[in-house]
Design a protein around this motif. Structure first.
Motif, PDB file in Angstrom:
ATOM      1  N   LEU A   1       0.823  -1.207   0.000  1.00 31.36           N
ATOM      2  CA  LEU A   1       0.000   0.000   0.000  1.00 31.36           C
ATOM      3  C   LEU A   1       0.860   1.262   0.000  1.00 31.36           C
TER       4      LEU A   1
ATOM      5  N   ARG B   1      -4.647  -3.319  -3.767  1.00 30.12           N
ATOM      6  CA  ARG B   1      -5.497  -3.301  -2.567  1.00 30.12           C
ATOM      7  C   ARG B   1      -6.127  -4.670  -2.309  1.00 30.12           C
TER       8      ARG B   1
ATOM      9  N   THR C   1      -8.400  -0.592   3.921  1.00 26.94           N
ATOM     10  CA  THR C   1      -8.286  -0.920   2.498  1.00 26.94           C
ATOM     11  C   THR C   1      -9.662  -1.132   1.886  1.00 26.94           C
TER      12      THR C   1
END
Length: 269
Positions: free
Chosen positions: A123, A138, A165
């Protein structure tokens, strides 16, 4: 019978350095290509490090960036291998006692935390524009969090990161479930703020205000709670209350530029 004697040179196999094996599986091919790239890149870097010119201009060489890129590539290789393993092994065929022993061993080795670190790294690379596929990155981060949770269902960071997320993917209902799971492990004010924000993004504005009020009971000077309430009242088109809470937030610390613009709209209305 007399043994035949061979000269060492006669039995040596000459392998062409340009030979490359290609695999039918795209995933295995990806792993192989990354390993080849890492091998060749390492050779070039070592040559550069040994060159007189580089030694004279060593300050211009971004060793930190090289190290980070190398670690990221190695991480990608391990991730591809992990995904291949998941594709090959059907966990339904594994006896429960073996699964339990495996989870205990993995927890002892802190493998759940390793999965969370890998998810965070992906991320962070996405945030730094070092990865291009936003959805795929993701989705993979969520898979890694799920792996951590399977090993240790009480891993707070895994639940919290998965929830954040899911918010990025606009899966607000699932995100709130994960936030609540995180809260069941640790009562953390950041989780309450995240739930309130998720409610607001999902259009559940009254619920968002209720949660922000819970935060203010825990911390009567929460900048984020006041600012969140201001945004929520702005969404409700109640500009008087929005103005009031922007003012409260700004009295604690200066608002960011985006919030200042919205506050100015409230003042005008």
């Amino acid at each position: 019978m007399k043994e035949e004697s061979f000269d060492e040179e006669e039995i040596k196999v000459n392998k062409r350095r340009t030979d490359k094996i290609y695999f039918e599986s795209p995933l295995i091919q990806s792993i192989s290509d990354k390993i080849d790239f890492l091998r060749e890149e390492s050779k070039e870097i070592l040559k550069e490090l040994d060159s007189t010119e580089l030694k004279q201009q060593f300050d211009d060489f971004d060793l930190e960036e090289f190290s980070e890129d190398t670690i990221n590539l190695i991480d990608d290789i391990f991730d591809d291998i992990s995904r291949f393993k998941d594709d090959v092994i059907d966990t339904e065929d594994i006896p429960e006692d073996v699964k339990k022993h495996y989870r205990t061993t993995q927890m002892y080795l802190d493998r759940d935390d390793d999965y969370v670190r890998r998810a965070k790294r992906k991320l962070e690379r996405l945030e730094a524009n070092k990865l291009s596929d936003s959805y795929e990155t993701r989705f993979r981060a969520i898979e890694l969090c799920d792996k951590a949770i399977k090993i240790n269902e009480n891993n707070f960071d895994a639940h919290f990161l998965k929830a954040q997320t899911l918010v990025d993917l606009k899966k607000y209902g699932e995100a709130i479930e994960e936030f609540i799971a995180a809260l069941s492990i640790k009562d953390d004010i950041e989780v309450w703020l995240a739930i309130a924000r998720t409610n607001r993004l999902n259009g559940d504005l009254e619920d968002a205000i209720d949660v922000y009020d819970k935060v203010l009971v825990k911390n009567k000077n929460s900048f984020e709670a006041f600012k969140g309430k201001a945004y929520t009242y702005f969404d409700l088109k109640d500009y008087t209350k929005a103005n009031y809470f922007f003012k409260k937030a700004n009295s604690i610390q200066p608002l960011d530029e985006a919030s200042e613009k919205i506050w100015s709209v409230c003042k005008e209305n």
